[in-house]
Design a protein around this motif. Structure first.
Motif, PDB file in Angstrom:
ATOM      1  N   SER A 148     -80.007  61.078  -8.323  1.00  0.00           N
ATOM      2  CA  SER A 148     -81.289  61.392  -8.956  1.00  0.00           C
ATOM      3  C   SER A 148     -81.303  61.066 -10.440  1.00  0.00           C
ATOM      4  O   SER A 148     -82.366  60.857 -11.022  1.00  0.00           O
ATOM      5  CB  SER A 148     -81.616  62.876  -8.753  1.00  0.00           C
ATOM      6  OG  SER A 148     -80.604  63.690  -9.342  1.00  0.00           O
ATOM      7  N   VAL A 149     -80.127  61.009 -11.064  1.00  0.00           N
ATOM      8  CA  VAL A 149     -80.082  60.795 -12.515  1.00  0.00           C
ATOM      9  C   VAL A 149     -79.540  59.424 -12.892  1.00  0.00           C
ATOM     10  O   VAL A 149     -79.690  58.978 -14.028  1.00  0.00           O
ATOM     11  CB  VAL A 149     -79.237  61.904 -13.188  1.00  0.00           C
ATOM     12  CG1 VAL A 149     -77.749  61.646 -12.989  1.00  0.00           C
ATOM     13  CG2 VAL A 149     -79.544  62.019 -14.675  1.00  0.00           C
ATOM     14  N   SER A 150     -78.926  58.714 -11.941  1.00  0.00           N
ATOM     15  CA  SER A 150     -78.193  57.491 -12.287  1.00  0.00           C
ATOM     16  C   SER A 150     -79.081  56.408 -12.898  1.00  0.00           C
ATOM     17  O   SER A 150     -78.728  55.817 -13.923  1.00  0.00           O
ATOM     18  CB  SER A 150     -77.463  56.940 -11.051  1.00  0.00           C
ATOM     19  OG  SER A 150     -78.375  56.622 -10.020  1.00  0.00           O
ATOM     20  N   LYS A 181     -75.082  52.061  -3.434  1.00  0.00           N
ATOM     21  CA  LYS A 181     -74.722  50.652  -3.286  1.00  0.00           C
ATOM     22  C   LYS A 181     -75.896  49.720  -3.568  1.00  0.00           C
ATOM     23  O   LYS A 181     -75.738  48.686  -4.236  1.00  0.00           O
ATOM     24  CB  LYS A 181     -74.195  50.424  -1.860  1.00  0.00           C
ATOM     25  CG  LYS A 181     -73.733  49.005  -1.598  1.00  0.00           C
ATOM     26  CD  LYS A 181     -73.309  48.845  -0.146  1.00  0.00           C
ATOM     27  CE  LYS A 181     -72.992  47.396   0.169  1.00  0.00           C
ATOM     28  NZ  LYS A 181     -72.695  47.208   1.612  1.00  0.00           N
ATOM     29  N   GLU A 182     -77.089  50.073  -3.116  1.00  0.00           N
ATOM     30  CA  GLU A 182     -78.253  49.210  -3.299  1.00  0.00           C
ATOM     31  C   GLU A 182     -78.603  49.043  -4.775  1.00  0.00           C
ATOM     32  O   GLU A 182     -78.952  47.949  -5.228  1.00  0.00           O
ATOM     33  CB  GLU A 182     -79.448  49.801  -2.535  1.00  0.00           C
ATOM     34  CG  GLU A 182     -80.661  48.905  -2.505  1.00  0.00           C
ATOM     35  CD  GLU A 182     -81.811  49.537  -1.727  1.00  0.00           C
ATOM     36  OE1 GLU A 182     -82.580  50.302  -2.332  1.00  0.00           O
ATOM     37  OE2 GLU A 182     -81.915  49.279  -0.512  1.00  0.00           O
ATOM     38  N   VAL A 183     -78.500  50.121  -5.543  1.00  0.00           N
ATOM     39  CA  VAL A 183     -78.778  50.046  -6.981  1.00  0.00           C
ATOM     40  C   VAL A 183     -77.721  49.187  -7.669  1.00  0.00           C
ATOM     41  O   VAL A 183     -78.031  48.377  -8.549  1.00  0.00           O
ATOM     42  CB  VAL A 183     -78.843  51.453  -7.604  1.00  0.00           C
ATOM     43  CG1 VAL A 183     -79.025  51.377  -9.118  1.00  0.00           C
ATOM     44  CG2 VAL A 183     -79.979  52.260  -6.982  1.00  0.00           C
ATOM     45  N   ALA A 184     -76.456  49.342  -7.279  1.00  0.00           N
ATOM     46  CA  ALA A 184     -75.381  48.529  -7.853  1.00  0.00           C
ATOM     47  C   ALA A 184     -75.624  47.049  -7.587  1.00  0.00           C
ATOM     48  O   ALA A 184     -75.376  46.195  -8.450  1.00  0.00           O
ATOM     49  CB  ALA A 184     -74.036  48.962  -7.271  1.00  0.00           C
ATOM     50  N   GLU A 210     -70.209  44.437 -13.904  1.00  0.00           N
ATOM     51  CA  GLU A 210     -69.296  44.093 -12.802  1.00  0.00           C
ATOM     52  C   GLU A 210     -69.385  45.136 -11.697  1.00  0.00           C
ATOM     53  O   GLU A 210     -69.194  46.330 -11.942  1.00  0.00           O
ATOM     54  CB  GLU A 210     -67.865  44.009 -13.327  1.00  0.00           C
ATOM     55  CG  GLU A 210     -66.847  43.645 -12.254  1.00  0.00           C
ATOM     56  CD  GLU A 210     -65.419  43.738 -12.763  1.00  0.00           C
ATOM     57  OE1 GLU A 210     -64.502  43.494 -11.948  1.00  0.00           O
ATOM     58  OE2 GLU A 210     -65.212  44.080 -13.948  1.00  0.00           O
ATOM     59  N   ASN A 211     -69.684  44.675 -10.482  1.00  0.00           N
ATOM     60  CA  ASN A 211     -69.665  45.549  -9.306  1.00  0.00           C
ATOM     61  C   ASN A 211     -68.214  45.590  -8.811  1.00  0.00           C
ATOM     62  O   ASN A 211     -67.727  44.639  -8.216  1.00  0.00           O
ATOM     63  CB  ASN A 211     -70.612  44.990  -8.233  1.00  0.00           C
ATOM     64  CG  ASN A 211     -70.889  45.986  -7.126  1.00  0.00           C
ATOM     65  OD1 ASN A 211     -70.116  46.914  -6.912  1.00  0.00           O
ATOM     66  ND2 ASN A 211     -71.980  45.798  -6.410  1.00  0.00           N
ATOM     67  N   ALA A 229     -71.180  52.520  -4.970  1.00  0.00           N
ATOM     68  CA  ALA A 229     -70.436  51.452  -5.636  1.00  0.00           C
ATOM     69  C   ALA A 229     -70.097  51.854  -7.060  1.00  0.00           C
ATOM     70  O   ALA A 229     -70.849  52.582  -7.711  1.00  0.00           O
ATOM     71  CB  ALA A 229     -71.248  50.156  -5.634  1.00  0.00           C
ATOM     72  N   VAL A 230     -68.953  51.370  -7.524  1.00  0.00           N
ATOM     73  CA  VAL A 230     -68.499  51.612  -8.896  1.00  0.00           C
ATOM     74  C   VAL A 230     -68.852  50.384  -9.732  1.00  0.00           C
ATOM     75  O   VAL A 230     -68.509  49.249  -9.363  1.00  0.00           O
ATOM     76  CB  VAL A 230     -66.980  51.868  -8.940  1.00  0.00           C
ATOM     77  CG1 VAL A 230     -66.496  52.057 -10.377  1.00  0.00           C
ATOM     78  CG2 VAL A 230     -66.629  53.076  -8.087  1.00  0.00           C
ATOM     79  N   VAL A 231     -69.551  50.601 -10.851  1.00  0.00           N
ATOM     80  CA  VAL A 231     -70.017  49.499 -11.698  1.00  0.00           C
ATOM     81  C   VAL A 231     -69.470  49.695 -13.110  1.00  0.00           C
ATOM     82  O   VAL A 231     -69.515  50.795 -13.665  1.00  0.00           O
ATOM     83  CB  VAL A 231     -71.557  49.441 -11.738  1.00  0.00           C
ATOM     84  CG1 VAL A 231     -72.029  48.248 -12.573  1.00  0.00           C
ATOM     85  CG2 VAL A 231     -72.129  49.340 -10.320  1.00  0.00           C
TER      86      VAL A 231
END
Length: 354
Positions: A148-150, A181-184, A210-211, A229-231
């Motif tokens: 919700s905050v990302s 994942k979709e936002v990343a 970088e994803n 996902a980590v970005v």
């Protein structure tokens, strides 16, 4: 805590034996709140992997956003940081974090507050500041963000990058954050990719993005409906579009307003109805952009040309920048139906990412 050193090696920080993250959750009766989109990551191998993406943290200053029960917190401390600032909005997690703080005396500072309003520019020693052109400062932002905050948070920080304020008053502070994942995929999408969006342009014109890797949903408790996902973000020395953040945001938002149509359709919403066609043609011809391209097909250089040309047009006619297409739609609808209550205009096709 203890400092353990093998012959010929620097001392390494080790946390003393502590309850596991799962035991902390049971001990303090913590439960993830769905309305806050909270999901706990209990596997310390995964939290170590997230922290590793931030780079070398030995003797660094780190701000962790939303530490929750403290899984990533443990991995950050184990990386040998100098200082760790924890910003947690949910008071239920504070006692468990205090337990970690006591296990690492002098290393942890806990702030019970909201990262969207917290003044990160005052969080670190001034001596850590570096010039923007230098290597990034020894400051890192890390966080497993609630969904919700990302997005609003990364947009806020991208504007801070543009203005070199907030966390970036110290220089090109790096960020390692989780997103669904979709936002990343949108953050890192290239021109021509179906995930290309407003978020792609706003992030990539200011940062190297970088994803890093994907964490399956079942690794979290409770399991979210999507993967995570980590970005990793590193601000660029020079932005790819050298215009004010709000101007770039307005142009990019207009272009993607009708992402399935030709880009001409969205760009036209930058201009009032009177003279719209002529001004849209002028902008696209001067910027050398094919009006039959779809928004997701436009390259970064084409967005740069659009923004630069639009800036010149605004300099010639300052009323252009304050023009609001949706407000004009509302006023026209109100004039047609003066006795109806004002309602929101039809939403554009673009996903609501900004």
């Amino acid at each position: 805590f203890c400092l353990m050193a093998a012959p010929g090696k620097a001392a390494v920080f080790r946390l003393p034996p502590l309850p596991t993250v799962g035991e902390i959750i049971k001990l303090f009766r913590l439960k993830a709140q769905k309305q806050l989109s909270q999901n706990f990551l209990l596997d310390l191998r995964l939290t170590d992997k997230i922290v590793k993406q931030a780079g070398v943290l030995r003797n660094a200053h780190v701000c962790e956003v939303g530490p929750g029960p403290g899984g990533i917190t443990r991995s950050i401390l184990s990386a040998g940081v100098e200082q760790l600032l924890l910003i947690e909005k949910d008071s239920r997690f504070i006692p468990g974090l205090q337990m970690l703080s006591e296990a690492a005396p002098g290393k942890v500072r806990i702030v019970h507050g909201d990262i969207l309003t917290y003044k990160v520019e005052n969080a670190f020693p001034k001596l850590l500041k570096k010039n923007w052109e230098d290597e990034p400062p020894d400051i890192h932002i890390i966080g497993n963000l609630p969904f919700s905050v990302s997005t609003p948070l990364i947009v806020k920080w991208l504007e801070n990058v543009s203005k070199k304020d907030g966390p970036f008053i110290y220089g090109r502070t790096q960020m390692t954050l989780t997103f669904q994942k979709e936002v990343a995929e949108r953050l890192t999408a290239n021109a021509g990719g179906k995930q290309r969006s407003r978020l792609s342009i706003m992030a990539q014109h200011l940062c190297t993005v970088e994803n890093c890797f994907v964490i399956p949903g079942q690794a979290f408790v409770p399991k979210p409906e999507v993967d995570v996902a980590v970005v990793h973000f590193t601000p660029l020395v020079q932005p790819k579009i050298q215009q004010p953040f709000k101007l770039v945001e307005k142009v990019v938002q207009s272009v993607f307003q009708f992402r399935r149509k030709y880009c001409f359709r969205g760009i036209a919403t930058l201009f009032p109805e009177s003279g719209r066609l002529e001004r849209t043609e002028q902008l696209m011809m001067t910027a050398n952009v094919d009006p039959t391209l779809r928004p997701y097909q436009l390259s970064m250089s084409q967005f740069r040309n659009l923004c630069n040309t639009y800036r010149k047009m605004c300099d010639e006619d300052p009323s252009l920048f304050v023009y609001n297409y949706r407000e004009e739609l509302r006023q026209r609808k109100k004039m047609r139906n003066p006795f109806e209550s004002t309602s929101q205009p039809e939403k554009p096709e673009e996903e609501n990412q900004l």
